[in-house]
Structure formats: C-alpha cells, structure tokens
Design a protein around this motif. Structure first.
Motif, short mmCIF file in Angstrom:
data_model
loop_
_atom_site.label_atom_id
_atom_site.label_comp_id
_atom_site.label_asym_id
_atom_site.label_seq_id
_atom_site.Cartn_x
_atom_site.Cartn_y
_atom_site.Cartn_z
N TRP A 70 0.74 15.07 -2.05
CA TRP A 70 -0.60 14.50 -1.94
C TRP A 70 -0.69 13.52 -0.77
CZ3 TRP A 70 -0.51 13.40 -7.88
CH2 TRP A 70 -0.77 14.60 -8.56
N MET A 77 -3.40 13.57 2.48
CA MET A 77 -4.52 12.62 2.46
C MET A 77 -4.95 12.23 3.86
SD MET A 77 -3.78 9.75 -0.47
CE MET A 77 -3.18 10.22 -2.09
N ARG A 78 -6.24 11.96 4.01
CA ARG A 78 -6.71 11.33 5.23
C ARG A 78 -6.11 9.93 5.30
NH1 ARG A 78 -11.53 9.89 4.69
NH2 ARG A 78 -12.03 9.63 6.91
N ALA A 103 -7.28 7.07 6.24
CA ALA A 103 -8.13 6.02 5.67
C ALA A 103 -8.05 6.02 4.15
CB ALA A 103 -9.57 6.20 6.13
N THR A 104 -7.98 7.20 3.56
CA THR A 104 -7.87 7.31 2.09
C THR A 104 -6.53 6.79 1.62
OG1 THR A 104 -9.32 9.25 2.10
CG2 THR A 104 -7.95 8.90 0.15
N LEU A 105 -5.48 7.11 2.36
CA LEU A 105 -4.14 6.68 1.97
C LEU A 105 -4.03 5.15 1.97
CD1 LEU A 105 -1.30 7.38 1.10
CD2 LEU A 105 -0.69 7.77 3.49
N TYR A 106 -4.66 4.50 2.95
CA TYR A 106 -4.66 3.03 2.96
C TYR A 106 -5.25 2.49 1.66
CZ TYR A 106 -3.39 2.58 7.92
OH TYR A 106 -2.73 2.60 9.12
N LYS A 107 -6.35 3.08 1.23
CA LYS A 107 -7.02 2.60 0.02
C LYS A 107 -6.18 2.88 -1.22
CE LYS A 107 -11.78 2.78 1.73
NZ LYS A 107 -11.38 2.86 3.15
N VAL A 108 -5.53 4.04 -1.26
CA VAL A 108 -4.67 4.38 -2.38
C VAL A 108 -3.49 3.41 -2.44
CG1 VAL A 108 -3.09 6.12 -3.30
CG2 VAL A 108 -5.34 6.81 -2.46
#
Length: 275
Positions: A108, A112-113, A115-120
């Motif tokens: 996963w 992930m993009r 930007a999404t990975l930073y948030k996750v």
C-alpha cells in the motif's frame, strides 16, 4: 524515488556530526522507554534531512532492522531462551497475521500518492503517541479469551501491527508489547523479548516487498548516511538504557507523546520535495 533524495545524498552524509547526533537522540529516547525509537527517527528523516515520505520509510526500515538485530542478543541474554520457548505459540500466532500485514502495508505504501502517505504517517504517529501513553500508564490485565477466539484475535492484531510497522518503517514494539500482555497474559519483560522475535521476520518481509520497488534505490544512494545514523542510534540506545529510570515516566512519557504529536502535525503539513 525523488531525484532530490539521490542528488542530496552526499550533502546529507557529509554532515556527519548532525547525522550521528540525530541518530543518537533517537537511540537515547528509545533506550529511555525500552523501545527502538524509530517513530522518532521518521519525522527527522522527513523534516530535518528532507527525504520524501516513501524514501524516509525505507531508510527508517533499514535502520530499524539493524537496531533490532543488535538488540536481540542482549535481550535474549536478559530473558533465557527457555522462558521464551514456553511462549512460542504466541510468536507463531502473531506472525501468522503480521507477515501478511507487513507485505500488505508495504504494498500500500509504494502505491500511495506522496501527499497521502504524509497524512497516513501523521495519523500513525498519533496512534504511536497514544500507544506510548497507554503502555506506560496502564496496568494490563488479560482478556482471557477462549483458545479459538484468542488465536483469531492474535492473527487480526498481528496483521494490523504488521501494516503499521511496514508503513512507518518501525519495529512495532510499541504495539506488540501491550498486545502480547493483553491477549496472552505475559509479563512485560518476556513480552518485550517476544516482540523482537515477532518484529524481526515481520520487518524482513516488509523489507523484501520494498526491495521490489524503484524507490528502494534510495538505500543504495544513502548507505553512508544510513551507516552514520544507525551507529548514532545504537550508541544512543546504549546510553538511554543506562539512563533508564533517571527521568520519571510521569514526566518522560507525556513529553515524548507531545513530541510525536507535534511531529505528526509537521509531517501532515509537509510539502513533497520538488522532483
């Protein structure tokens, strides 16, 4: 992998005192709480040294793996293997889920993009802060589940921990230790050693999955950086272990939880480096 991660590798590794000091700080924090401290290393890799999210996770995983390998012999010396052998079913139960979770989590993460990975990652840091507080402020009893339910819960918990550990590049002891105590009524000292036995193969599976992605090249491009920071982490962990108990948990644990929460906010707001 970001082009910046390769072109800036020499500059990062060139700052030997800073890299070593950062690793040592992480090691001291981990030693003070009896864990690896990799959750504190991740925001430094992103915020201080400028690695993109996935590159930071891969580097964190590599360093966590070395730290765990270093800690395992000492831990086994402290807790006789015979004591662990009596609980081998606990490790097998958790591994049945964590190995699958590690592969899934790494899969996963690479998809992930950024930007999404930073948030996750930010959300998982908040989870780690909560786990840190609970582990050191709560007396864990046992759920006393019947055999089949306990086995199912162990697989499910192992899977979730494997996912989190893979995505963050950590060993997962912060989650494994309370899980082992809660599900299997194991004392904290034995649980700590069992967590390493579960963490090591789980980390190897995640590492193998990351090695199949192009971003894994960041490790080869930053071997000197990794070696310096890992050396600092090991030295810091030894010092932190000697200081264990010097700072009261009532002061230390909330302070470290706040550090993780602040780091989570900064990582969530982090902007991916330009390609």
């Amino acid at each position: 992998m970001s082009a910046n991660d390769i072109t800036a590798s020499d500059r990062r590794a060139g700052s030997v005192p800073l890299v070593f000091a950062a690793g040592a700080a992480v090691g001291v924090l981990g030693g003070l709480i009896g864990l690896g401290g990799a959750e504190f290393r991740l925001p430094l890799l992103i915020g201080l040294f400028g690695f993109a999210a996935l590159s930071a996770v891969i580097l964190n995983k590599a360093m966590s793996l070395v730290v765990v390998l270093t800690a395992l012999p000492a831990r086994l010396a402290a807790v006789p293997f015979a004591d662990l052998n009596a609980h081998w079913t606990v490790a097998v139960n958790l591994l049945a889920g964590s190995l699958l979770g590690a592969w899934a989590g790494a899969s996963w993460a690479v998809r992930m993009r950024t930007a999404t990975l930073y948030k996750v990652l930010a959300a998982l840091m908040v989870l780690m802060a909560g786990a840190l507080v609970l582990t050191h402020t709560t007396t864990f009893g046992s759920l006393m589940l019947p055999g089949p339910m306990q086995a199912a819960a162990g697989v499910a918990a192992g899977f979730g921990i494997g996912v989190v550990a893979a995505i963050m590049g950590v060993a997962g002891g912060e989650l494994l230790i309370p899980t082992i105590m809660l599900l299997y009524s194991v004392d904290i000292k034995t649980a700590g050693s069992l967590s390493l036995l579960v963490s090591l193969p789980t980390m190897l599976v995640a590492f193998a999955r990351y090695s199949r992605d192009g971003s894994f090249a960041v490790l080869g491009a930053n071997l000197r950086f990794v070696a310096i920071m890992t050396a600092g982490s090991i030295a810091g962990a030894l010092l932190g272990g000697l200081l264990l108990g010097v700072i009261p948990d009532l002061v230390l644990i909330p302070a470290l939880a706040v550090v993780l929460l602040i780091s989570a906010v900064k990582v969530a707001r982090h902007r991916p480096p330009s390609m």
